[in-house]
Design an enzyme around this catalytic site. Structure first.
Site, PDB file in Angstrom:
ATOM      1  N   ASP A 183      13.465   0.815  17.849  1.00 23.80           N
ATOM      2  CA  ASP A 183      13.256  -0.627  17.787  1.00 23.80           C
ATOM      3  C   ASP A 183      14.459  -1.314  18.431  1.00 23.80           C
ATOM      4  O   ASP A 183      15.562  -1.275  17.879  1.00 23.80           O
ATOM      5  CB  ASP A 183      13.100  -1.063  16.320  1.00 23.80           C
ATOM      6  CG  ASP A 183      12.551  -2.485  16.206  1.00 23.80           C
ATOM      7  OD1 ASP A 183      12.088  -2.845  15.115  1.00 23.80           O
ATOM      8  OD2 ASP A 183      12.592  -3.213  17.228  1.00 23.80           O
ATOM      9  N   HIS A 185      14.597  -4.349  18.671  1.00 16.16           N
ATOM     10  CA  HIS A 185      14.735  -5.427  17.673  1.00 16.16           C
ATOM     11  C   HIS A 185      15.120  -6.763  18.307  1.00 16.16           C
ATOM     12  O   HIS A 185      15.701  -7.627  17.655  1.00 16.16           O
ATOM     13  CB  HIS A 185      15.793  -4.995  16.647  1.00 16.16           C
ATOM     14  CG  HIS A 185      15.570  -5.524  15.278  1.00 16.16           C
ATOM     15  ND1 HIS A 185      16.349  -6.511  14.735  1.00 16.16           N
ATOM     16  CD2 HIS A 185      14.668  -5.205  14.325  1.00 16.16           C
ATOM     17  CE1 HIS A 185      15.952  -6.778  13.502  1.00 16.16           C
ATOM     18  NE2 HIS A 185      14.931  -6.003  13.234  1.00 16.16           N
ATOM     19  N   GLU A 209      10.274  -0.456  20.877  1.00 19.70           N
ATOM     20  CA  GLU A 209       9.706  -1.671  20.293  1.00 19.70           C
ATOM     21  C   GLU A 209      10.566  -2.885  20.627  1.00 19.70           C
ATOM     22  O   GLU A 209      11.786  -2.800  20.622  1.00 19.70           O
ATOM     23  CB  GLU A 209       9.634  -1.504  18.787  1.00 19.70           C
ATOM     24  CG  GLU A 209       9.120  -2.681  18.013  1.00 19.70           C
ATOM     25  CD  GLU A 209       8.952  -2.350  16.548  1.00 19.70           C
ATOM     26  OE1 GLU A 209       8.560  -1.212  16.222  1.00 19.70           O
ATOM     27  OE2 GLU A 209       9.260  -3.223  15.724  1.00 19.70           O
ATOM     28  N   GLU A 235       5.412  -8.164  16.549  1.00 21.57           N
ATOM     29  CA  GLU A 235       5.759  -8.720  15.223  1.00 21.57           C
ATOM     30  C   GLU A 235       6.163 -10.191  15.310  1.00 21.57           C
ATOM     31  O   GLU A 235       6.088 -10.909  14.307  1.00 21.57           O
ATOM     32  CB  GLU A 235       6.889  -7.911  14.596  1.00 21.57           C
ATOM     33  CG  GLU A 235       8.209  -8.004  15.320  1.00 21.57           C
ATOM     34  CD  GLU A 235       9.243  -7.057  14.715  1.00 21.57           C
ATOM     35  OE1 GLU A 235       9.293  -5.895  15.129  1.00 21.57           O
ATOM     36  OE2 GLU A 235       9.993  -7.474  13.824  1.00 21.57           O
ATOM     37  N   HIS A 285       2.698  -4.090  12.279  1.00 16.62           N
ATOM     38  CA  HIS A 285       4.065  -4.230  11.772  1.00 16.62           C
ATOM     39  C   HIS A 285       3.979  -4.496  10.272  1.00 16.62           C
ATOM     40  O   HIS A 285       3.178  -5.330   9.841  1.00 16.62           O
ATOM     41  CB  HIS A 285       4.686  -5.416  12.503  1.00 16.62           C
ATOM     42  CG  HIS A 285       6.043  -5.824  12.056  1.00 16.62           C
ATOM     43  ND1 HIS A 285       6.274  -6.898  11.243  1.00 16.62           N
ATOM     44  CD2 HIS A 285       7.261  -5.302  12.353  1.00 16.62           C
ATOM     45  CE1 HIS A 285       7.591  -7.027  11.045  1.00 16.62           C
ATOM     46  NE2 HIS A 285       8.203  -6.079  11.706  1.00 16.62           N
TER      47      HIS A 285
HETATM   48  O1  LIG Z   1      10.044  -3.503  10.813  1.00 14.15           O
HETATM   49  C1  LIG Z   1      10.363  -3.870  11.965  1.00 14.15           C
HETATM   50  O2  LIG Z   1       9.856  -3.439  13.025  1.00 14.15           O
HETATM   51  C2  LIG Z   1      11.410  -4.877  12.122  1.00 14.15           C
HETATM   52  O3  LIG Z   1      11.743  -5.252  13.237  1.00 14.15           O
HETATM   53  C3  LIG Z   1      12.014  -5.472  10.894  1.00 14.15           C
HETATM   54  C4  LIG Z   1      12.066  -6.950  11.021  1.00 14.15           C
HETATM   55  O4  LIG Z   1      10.777  -7.410  11.256  1.00 14.15           O
HETATM   56  C5  LIG Z   1      12.598  -7.551   9.744  1.00 14.15           C
HETATM   57  O5  LIG Z   1      11.597  -7.515   8.731  1.00 14.15           O
HETATM   58  C6  LIG Z   1      13.021  -8.972   9.987  1.00 14.15           C
HETATM   59  O6  LIG Z   1      13.577  -9.502   8.803  1.00 14.15           O
HETATM   60 MG   LIG Z   2      10.573  -4.366  14.811  1.00 10.02          MG
END
Ligand SMILES: O=C(O)C(=O)C[C@@H](O)[C@H](O)CO
Ligand SMILES: [Mg+2]
EC number: 4.2.1.6
Length: 382
Positions: A183, A185, A209, A235, A285
């Site tokens: 991720d 992120h 991701e 997400e 997600h």
């Molecule tokens: O699970 C995922 O893929 C995330 O990137 C975690 C993120 O969504 C956190 O929940 C934000 O607080």
């Molecule tokens: Mg994520």
């Protein structure tokens, strides 16, 4: 039957549960929340009440369209999360009234079990190998971790080497006996994404991701051109109207709508179906609670292109509360050999321990994600 009351409960670790009551005593549960903005979504749910109180809960499609279109300004994380949780609760009511799991109301099972994956490594990925070994014993063989720590828009080879070394160690330790997604992120800006994808390619992560932020989705097709690593995102997109542009532009191999952010079951079913038309796989997600997960599984079990399901057991965000803390029928969520069976109970299939929810709501934290800073003092994507 008529909707008579909505009650929200903000609970540890960072979730919000919604109870919708009807005049015939049937109750539905939803999980409307944006991590870090629970109070804002709570207000948005309360602002939706005029469209719901006194209405027939069976008319999910009309209620969904009304909640979405009655407001001149629509869409986005907050409003679509409010609609998502309400939608989940309405499907829960419908299933309970008809005494059927939601997937039965959606055409029945397309598979017998759903592949699940587990997070490892935390915000700053560490102790990955040990955590994978432990989870392997629990039957998992698919994992996800953060691909990097904070990363500047243009950062050093040393940071790239860190990311690659972590992945090399995983492959060294486990070979092809496990799969793992990375991720990014949203921490990786476009200038660094190409370099990282190129350097990670030899280790064949199952996916990367959010290779760049959703705000830069125009990079997905360009990045997909230069790597064989499947790219995943979703997400932080909140309706089929956002996803349609990304699907048409290409580049995504995996779409990850969040059942508690993207309009609920009604909307995510449409997103899943659109994705299938583009040969894009579905991996909802779900770093959240049990009602969100149950909603994901209802969509997974009727979507041919569903391939992987995130769940939050042991996730680093679950400080002060764990996935099944508020669930009575815990056994239905058992993961065996990395798979989950269809939830057998009517509605969403989760029996909420309301007493526990009410007690926990007395000391709900106002969870916020940390604010990271780069060495130069500028704010960093977390
Ligand atoms: O699970 C995922 O893929 C995330 O990137 C975690 C993120 O969504 C956190 O929940 C934000 O607080
Ligand atoms: Mg994520």
């Amino acid at each position: 039957m008529k909707i008579i009351k909505l009650t929200t409960y903000r609970v540890p670790p960072r979730w919000m549960l919604l109870k919708i009551e009807t005049d015939e005593g049937v109750v539905g549960w939803g999980e409307p929340v944006i991590e870090g903005r629970a109070r804002t979504v709570e207000t948005a749910v309360q602002e939706m009440e005029p469209y719901l109180i006194g209405q027939d809960p069976s008319r999910i499609n009309d209620l969904w369209q009304t909640m979405y279109r009655a407001g001149f300004y629509r869409g986005g994380a907050i409003l679509m999360s409010a609609i998502a949780g309400i939608d989940q609760a309405l499907w829960d009511i419908k299933g309970k009234v008809l005494d059927k799991p939601v997937y039965e109301l959606l055409g029945g099972l397309v598979r017998d079990r759903m592949k699940m994956y587990s997070w490892v490594g935390g915000d700053r990925p560490s102790d990955i190998i040990e955590q994978i070994r432990t989870l392997q014993q629990g039957g998992f063989n698919t994992f996800k971790m953060n691909g990097t720590e904070e990363l500047g828009m243009l950062d050093t080879s040393a940071k790239v080497d860190d990311a690659v070394r972590r992945v090399a160690e995983i492959r060294e330790a486990f070979g092809s006996t496990i799969e793992f997604g990375l991720d990014f992120h949203g921490r990786v800006a476009a200038p660094m994404a190409k370099t990282l994808l190129r350097e990670l390619e030899p280790y064949r992560p199952l996916f990367v991701e959010e290779p760049v932020l959703a705000e830069q989705a125009e990079y997905y097709p360009r990045l997909a051109e230069m790597t064989s690593i499947p790219l995943a995102a979703g997400e932080r997109m909140y309706s089929r109207f956002e996803f349609k542009n990304v699907f048409a532009a290409g580049g995504l191999s995996i779409v990850q709508p969040d059942l508690s952010h993207a309009g609920g079951i009604t909307e995510c079913l449409k997103i899943a179906s659109m994705a299938e038309a583009y040969d894009i796989t579905l991996a909802p997600h779900c770093p959240l609670g049990p009602v969100a997960l149950a909603s994901c599984l209802q969509v997974d079990f009727v979507s041919y292109n569903a391939v992987l399901q995130e769940q939050s057991m042991g996730i680093h965000y679950n400080q002060g509360g764990e996935l099944l803390d508020y669930v009575i029928n815990k056994e239905d969520f058992k993961i065996v050999d990395g798979y989950c069976k269809p939830l057998p109970k009517p509605g969403l299939g989760v029996e909420v321990d309301e007493e526990r929810v009410i007690a926990a709501s007395q000391h709900a934290p106002d969870w916020r994600n940390p604010v990271w800073r780069h060495a130069d003092g500028s704010v960093a994507e977390w």
